[in-house]
Design a protein around this motif. Structure first.
Motif, short mmCIF file in Angstrom:
data_model
loop_
_atom_site.label_atom_id
_atom_site.label_comp_id
_atom_site.label_asym_id
_atom_site.label_seq_id
_atom_site.Cartn_x
_atom_site.Cartn_y
_atom_site.Cartn_z
N LYS A 525 -11.36 19.29 11.76
CA LYS A 525 -12.37 19.26 10.72
C LYS A 525 -12.70 17.84 10.25
CE LYS A 525 -9.84 22.56 9.13
NZ LYS A 525 -9.07 23.38 8.21
N LEU A 526 -11.65 17.07 10.00
CA LEU A 526 -11.89 15.79 9.35
C LEU A 526 -12.05 14.60 10.30
CD1 LEU A 526 -9.50 16.24 6.32
CD2 LEU A 526 -11.94 16.68 6.46
N ARG A 527 -11.55 14.73 11.53
CA ARG A 527 -11.72 13.62 12.47
C ARG A 527 -12.17 14.17 13.82
NH1 ARG A 527 -6.39 10.40 12.56
NH2 ARG A 527 -7.65 8.87 13.66
N PRO A 528 -13.34 14.80 13.84
CA PRO A 528 -13.76 15.49 15.07
C PRO A 528 -14.22 14.57 16.19
CG PRO A 528 -15.46 15.69 13.40
CD PRO A 528 -14.32 14.96 12.75
N VAL A 529 -14.46 13.29 15.93
CA VAL A 529 -14.92 12.44 17.04
C VAL A 529 -13.85 11.47 17.52
CG1 VAL A 529 -17.31 12.60 16.27
CG2 VAL A 529 -15.99 10.60 15.66
N GLU A 530 -12.76 11.36 16.77
CA GLU A 530 -11.67 10.51 17.24
C GLU A 530 -10.75 11.33 18.14
OE1 GLU A 530 -12.52 10.81 13.95
OE2 GLU A 530 -12.07 8.98 12.85
N THR A 533 -5.65 9.19 20.29
CA THR A 533 -5.29 7.81 20.62
C THR A 533 -6.26 6.87 19.91
OG1 THR A 533 -4.48 8.54 22.75
CG2 THR A 533 -4.93 6.19 22.53
N ALA A 534 -5.71 5.98 19.11
CA ALA A 534 -6.56 5.08 18.33
C ALA A 534 -7.47 4.29 19.26
CB ALA A 534 -5.68 4.14 17.52
N GLY A 535 -8.74 4.20 18.88
CA GLY A 535 -9.69 3.41 19.67
C GLY A 535 -10.39 4.17 20.77
N VAL A 536 -10.01 5.45 20.97
CA VAL A 536 -10.69 6.26 21.98
C VAL A 536 -11.43 7.39 21.25
CG1 VAL A 536 -10.47 7.67 24.05
CG2 VAL A 536 -8.89 5.77 23.67
N PHE A 537 -12.73 7.47 21.47
CA PHE A 537 -13.57 8.44 20.76
C PHE A 537 -14.18 9.42 21.76
CE2 PHE A 537 -13.50 4.37 18.57
CZ PHE A 537 -12.95 4.76 17.35
N LEU A 538 -14.60 10.57 21.24
CA LEU A 538 -15.13 11.63 22.10
C LEU A 538 -16.58 11.90 21.77
CD1 LEU A 538 -12.17 14.14 21.64
CD2 LEU A 538 -12.43 12.43 23.44
N ALA A 555 -22.28 11.81 19.71
CA ALA A 555 -22.35 10.50 20.37
C ALA A 555 -22.67 9.42 19.35
CB ALA A 555 -23.41 10.55 21.47
N SER A 556 -23.63 9.70 18.47
CA SER A 556 -23.98 8.71 17.46
C SER A 556 -22.82 8.50 16.49
CB SER A 556 -25.21 9.15 16.68
OG SER A 556 -26.34 9.07 17.52
N ALA A 557 -22.09 9.58 16.20
CA ALA A 557 -20.93 9.45 15.32
C ALA A 557 -19.87 8.57 15.98
CB ALA A 557 -20.36 10.83 15.01
N SER A 558 -19.64 8.78 17.26
CA SER A 558 -18.68 7.94 17.99
C SER A 558 -19.11 6.49 17.96
CB SER A 558 -18.58 8.36 19.45
OG SER A 558 -17.84 9.51 19.58
N ALA A 559 -20.40 6.29 18.17
CA ALA A 559 -20.93 4.92 18.18
C ALA A 559 -20.67 4.27 16.83
CB ALA A 559 -22.41 4.93 18.50
N SER A 560 -20.85 5.04 15.75
CA SER A 560 -20.64 4.44 14.42
C SER A 560 -19.18 4.09 14.22
CB SER A 560 -21.16 5.36 13.32
OG SER A 560 -20.19 6.31 12.99
N LYS A 561 -18.27 4.89 14.79
CA LYS A 561 -16.84 4.58 14.71
C LYS A 561 -16.55 3.29 15.48
CE LYS A 561 -15.51 8.23 12.51
NZ LYS A 561 -14.90 8.18 11.19
N VAL A 562 -17.16 3.17 16.63
CA VAL A 562 -16.96 1.97 17.44
C VAL A 562 -17.48 0.75 16.69
CG1 VAL A 562 -17.65 0.79 19.57
CG2 VAL A 562 -17.03 3.22 19.63
#
Ligand code: FAD
Ligand code: SF4
Ligand code: SF4
Ligand code: SF4
Ligand code: SF4
Lengths: 656, 276
Positions: A525-530, A533-538, A555-562
């Motif tokens: 629920k709270l970290r659905p795009v991580e 492993t730290a630094g690897v997004f889905l 994808a856009s959410a992952s990009a924002s994390k990156v």
């Protein structure tokens, strides 16, 4: 002298209903080293945190124990509060008296007793805590995006548009993924190619994106901010720097009868090919397994036809080594192999096809130029039966989950069919219609009301051939009657499943996966795009079945994390890392082998003349994830984990 | 020529040609049944060499004596198959370089001593393979059978009684070729996980930890229980751990110098998903 403050939280009634918090405060207050013990209704609230800060300052506390919920919930909250009050945050520990006590016990007195033990044990630990400083690691500002479907393209574009470098790796000869194969897309019925191709071109021409197609990830080492990745560039046998994509070679290639993967076996391709006309890059590859020259040593027709001399049969796979700060995994999905459903006749009758094959039939660029024609005789079908949940929600043969998109694409197929074949009758067997999504229910209603799709709520038990028709036997549960339909064509709404190599791939990258092979998010629920492993997004359907809007959003959410990661010069990491006592280490390398993060190196201890006197293990704090595996392994007890030292654990145990 | 004479000649040859700097073998001990280690540096010293059915001690542990192998010179050593397995493990755990070891292999079969073919550890791999295949051989020791019959509570009581006699002399540790740590966990006192006084609980802690540390590494040579002054049948508990490891992981200790330590290694295709 230790001056420990203990803060006992009622958590409303959550803790207080099973634990006598007041009594707990009184008795822990008498424990040696405890300077102050308070209880309060909600310590995580603003006034609660203020109380804690005030107590730290007033009593000059050297350590804090918050007896409350799980550290997963509020460790960060309370550590931050301590830091604000001038106490090193790592001198704050949580005694979990909610999840591990009040929530699981019913006896008030015994639960109070247990809460006392848990808290006491944490007090003893905190007395031995050390001030720790977060570890700073540099960040390589370059992202790796794996998978060139819509999710990967979107993530790459978002990162690149923010000014950061991206390497986009796609294993097929062209970008596009499944979206490139689709005809029109629900819920708007806009042409998939028309919205996809511009994105593909944009990605390939973006100055911040380096596109590597026909490439695969060979290995991944390192950690967040500092990954070292080896990429295998599969031999294309066509020189990308000189080829202009004129296609002469493709026209001349005599090996023409190869079933096209892109057309899902509904069309043919040559041995030197691009998957589809709008391929990006528009540069062919030679399929070594089918090429006559590679098989018999004779042919080379393509080479002769190429005026630019771009064909090179001696090309070898090449490797590219690059450093990255973050990785986005967007490797997508596959459709399930329907041959497990023998009773539906897939693979046996030519006119039983799956949804993706139907997409190719309906696609203007497909093998029939968008006409719905039966594969067996090329005739226009007068009616089509669609079978939903062919594989999904089926514990016995298929998968337990709902593939989420099939209701929608089946409705879409019935509409496309109605639009393309006037008078054509679409009959759909379904279990439930799941049309949750913006404009989705309206879409299925339109299929029923405007395009006259006939829905039967029930399963199909068998499909067989009789007098040139496909006989479909099912049941209409709403009428409580069996139904037999003579159909010209049958389309199975096949389950979305992970890529066949998903589990191996996950191991190469170092991320977790579920029982099916979909990659695991860090928190549903709270970290659905991580990933975990730290630094690897889905991003996209590699994590779970998704439609295009969801894939793009993730994808856009992952990009924002990156981008958030790249916004810093240095990263701060929890200082929970192992260290080794070089005097006692026996150099057995057990820990080196056991460490799942390859964080332990072999180090030479030299004498003054530079001679090696012994070799010992040495932990790289940048790589260490603090899992503790090595600590438990070491027989000589040489390894210890900051924040969880043996002294601390021992004191905790002895306090029980 | 008896095997003893044959090997004596070989030792002299090795030492006089300088092929090895030392050979570790056996010499007579304090009683007729006992043998002592013999460290031969010159051909003359080889005259004391004894090789007979009393040469049962596993000498492998002497190889890891501080500094012995650090000059890269070669050392010869008399080893039975269990000892050869020991040096394979020591090599796998980076404690020695197997190429420095010249193995003078022998085996004791009832009243006979037989020479083993080969001089480097790798030459014996087929032999060790065959021992693995016959490993869970019928328990010959009547005590094993007795212990196997017990239920877990009885077995725990049995070992508790046995260990209660331990005087924490650590002779077992000194005798074991696998106990090479510079500082043993019992000697670590910050914190003191294992109590040093020899009461039953502290003894249990010590002996059980040792058994854990030897699981997948013990070759059953028996050095420990021969060394134990109070005759605790230590080898049995370690042998049992060996059986467990063999059953669970198909790991037979000491197969080769590249064999990965069983408790430190993991397979990427392990069925457990926690292995990333
Ligand atoms: C029959 C059908 C009809 C559909 N219709 C619609 C619709 O109308 N509307 C809608 O919203 N959605 C629709 N969908 C869903 C849509 O296809 C997906 O949501 C979308 O394709 C997911 O995109 P993705 O990028 O996550 O995965 P994919 O499209 O699968 O792309 C993944 C990419 O990664 C590449 N890749 C995989 N593994 C590796 C690797 N190891 N290394 C490098 N590259 C790799 C693949 O080659 C591929 O190019 C439909 C799906 C099906 C099956
Ligand atoms: S999306 Fe619809 S058709 Fe597909 S599995 Fe789920 S319920 Fe069945
Ligand atoms: S496991 Fe312990 S003794 Fe062995 S190398 Fe690692 S730290 Fe050293
Ligand atoms: S705690 Fe030890 S095993 Fe775990 S990551 Fe750190 S060094 Fe590796
Ligand atoms: S040799 Fe025997 S008495 Fe001595 S420590 Fe080992 S088990 Fe105990």
């Amino acid at each position: 002298m230790a001056k420990i403050g203990v803060f006992i939280c009622h958590c409303g009634e959550n803790i207080a209903s099973k634990v006598d918090c007041n009594k707990l405060a009184t008795s822990i207050g008498e424990h040696p080293g405890v300077a102050v013990a308070l209880d309060y209704k909600y310590f995580c609230s603003d006034p609660g945190q203020e109380r804690l800060k005030k107590a730290i300052k007033e009593n000059n506390l050297t350590g804090v124990v918050v007896a409350a919920c799980s550290p997963m919930m509020h460790e960060a909250t309370f550590r931050k509060a301590c830091a604000e009050a001038g106490l090193n945050p790592y001198l704050c520990e949580i005694a979990n008296i909610r999840e591990q006590c009040s929530w699981v016990h019913t006896d008030y007195d015994m639960a109070t007793q247990k809460a006392m033990e848990i808290t006491r044990s944490m007090v003893e630990k905190v007395k031995r805590n050390n001030k720790l400083q977060p570890i700073e690691v540099p960040v390589t500002r370059r992202a790796l995006v794996i998978g060139g479907g819509i999710a990967g393209i979107q993530a790459a574009l978002d990162i690149a548009n923010a000014g950061q470098q991206v390497v986009l790796v796609e294993r097929e000869p062209s970008l596009g993924g499944h979206m490139a194969q689709l005809s029109e897309t629900f819920p708007t019925l806009d042409c998939s190619q028309c919205i996809m191709t511009p994105r593909m071109v944009e990605a390939s021409q973006h100055p911040n994106i380096r596109l590597l197609t026909y490439a695969e990830i060979e290995s991944v080492d390192g950690y967040i901010g500092n990954f070292q990745v080896r990429i295998r560039m599969k031999a294309r046998y066509v020189d990308m720097s000189t080829c202009t994509g004129c296609g002469d070679c493709i026209t001349k290639c005599p090996t023409k009868k190869i079933s096209s993967e892109f057309d899902c076996g509904m069309g043919k391709r040559t041995a030197i090919y691009t998957p589809f006309a709008q391929s990006v890059p528009n540069i062919p590859v030679i399929d070594k397994a089918s090429c006559t020259y590679f098989k018999n040593g004779k042919c080379k027709v393509c080479m002769k036809s190429c005026e630019l001399n771009s064909i090179n049969f001696d090309m070898q796979d090449e490797f590219i080594d690059l450093d990255f700060g973050a990785i986005v995994v967007a490797t997508g999905f596959q459709v399930q192999d329907n041959s497990v459903y023998g009773e539906y006749g897939y693979g046996k009758y030519k006119d039983v096809i799956n949804g993706l094959q139907f997409e190719r039939l309906a696609s203007a660029s497909g093998p029939t130029s968008g006409k719905i024609l039966r594969p067996s005789d090329g005739k226009e079908p007068e009616n089509i039966v669609f079978i939903q949940c062919a594989g999904s929600r089926d514990c016995s043969k298929g998968v337990r989950y709902c593939s989420k998109i099939c209701c929608m694409y089946t409705a879409k197929h019935s509409m496309l069919y109605a639009h393309k074949v006037h008078g054509g009758i679409a009959q759909i067997f379904y279990m439930d219609i799941r049309a949750a999504g913006k404009g989705y229910d309206e879409f299925t209603r339109r299929a029923i009301e405007e395009d006259k799709a006939a829905y039967f709520r029930g399963r199909v038990s068998k499909v067989w051939q009789e007098n040139g028709k496909l006989m479909v036997r099912g049941v209409d549960t709403l009428l409580g009657k069996p139904v037999v339909i003579a159909a010209d064509m049958v389309v199975l709404a096949t389950a979305m499943v992970p890529q066949p190599d998903a589990k191996d791939f996950a191991k190469t990258i170092g991320i977790g996966y579920d029982e099916y092979g979909f990659f695991n998010e860090a928190h549903l629920k709270l970290r659905p795009v991580e990933s975990s492993t730290a630094g690897v997004f889905l991003a996209g359907a590699c994590q779970s079945p998704k439609d295009i809007p969801d894939s793009v959003a993730q994808a856009s959410a992952s990009a924002s994390k990156v981008l958030a990661l790249f916004s810093k010069d240095k990263l701060e990491r929890e200082p929970v890392v192992a260290s080794n006592n070089e005097t006692t280490c026996a150099g057995c390398w057990g820990c080196v082998l056991a460490c799942p993060y390859n964080a332990i190196e072999k180090k030479d201890i030299l004498d003054r003349s530079g001679k090696v006197i012994k070799r010992v293990a040495s932990v790289n704090p940048g790589l260490c994830q603090g899992c503790g595996t090595c600590v438990t392994f070491c027989r000589s007890n040489s390894l210890d984990l900051a924040g969880f030292t043996e002294k601390q654990i021992f004191a905790e145990v002895m306090a029980l | 020529m008896t095997i003893q004479e044959k090997y004596k000649a070989r030792v002299k040859e090795l030492l006089s040609t300088g092929a090895v700097k030392m050979v570790i073998g056996y010499k007579p001990g304090s009683t007729a049944e006992r043998r002592r280690p013999l460290f031969m540096r010159s051909p003359e010293e080889a005259d004391q060499l004894v090789l007979d059915t009393a040469c049962i001690a596993n000498l492998a542990g002497y190889l890891v004596a501080e500094g012995l192998l650090s000059d890269d010179k070669r050392v010869g050593i008399f080893l039975k198959p269990d000892g050869i397995r020991s040096i394979n493990i020591l090599a796998a755990e980076a404690q020695l370089n197997i190429d420095q070891i010249v193995v003078l292999g022998f085996d004791i079969d009832g009243q006979e001593v037989n020479a083993l073919e080969g001089e480097s550890a790798g030459d014996f791999s087929a032999l060790i393979e065959s021992i693995k295949d016959h490993a869970p051989e019928a328990p010959r020791n009547p005590l094993i059978e007795q212990i196997e019959q017990m239920n877990p509570i009885q077995r725990f009581d049995f070992w508790q009684t046995e260990f209660s006699r331990c005087i924490k002399c650590y002779a077992c540790r000194q005798a074991c070729p696998m106990c090479y740590c510079r500082r043993c966990i019992v000697d670590s006192n910050q914190p003191q996980w294992i109590n040093t006084s020899s009461h039953t609980l502290g003894n249990l802690e010590w002996n059980i930890i040792r058994a854990f540390h030897l699981s997948g590494r013990c070759v059953g040579c028996g050095n420990c229980d021969r060394a134990c002054p109070v005759n605790i049948p230590l080898r049995l508990i370690n042998a049992r751990m060996g059986q467990e490891v063999l059953g669970a992981f198909d790991h037979f200790a000491g197969m080769s110098e590249t064999q990965e330590p069983v408790l430190a290694s993991f397979k990427k295709d392990d069925s457990e998903t926690f292995i990333l």
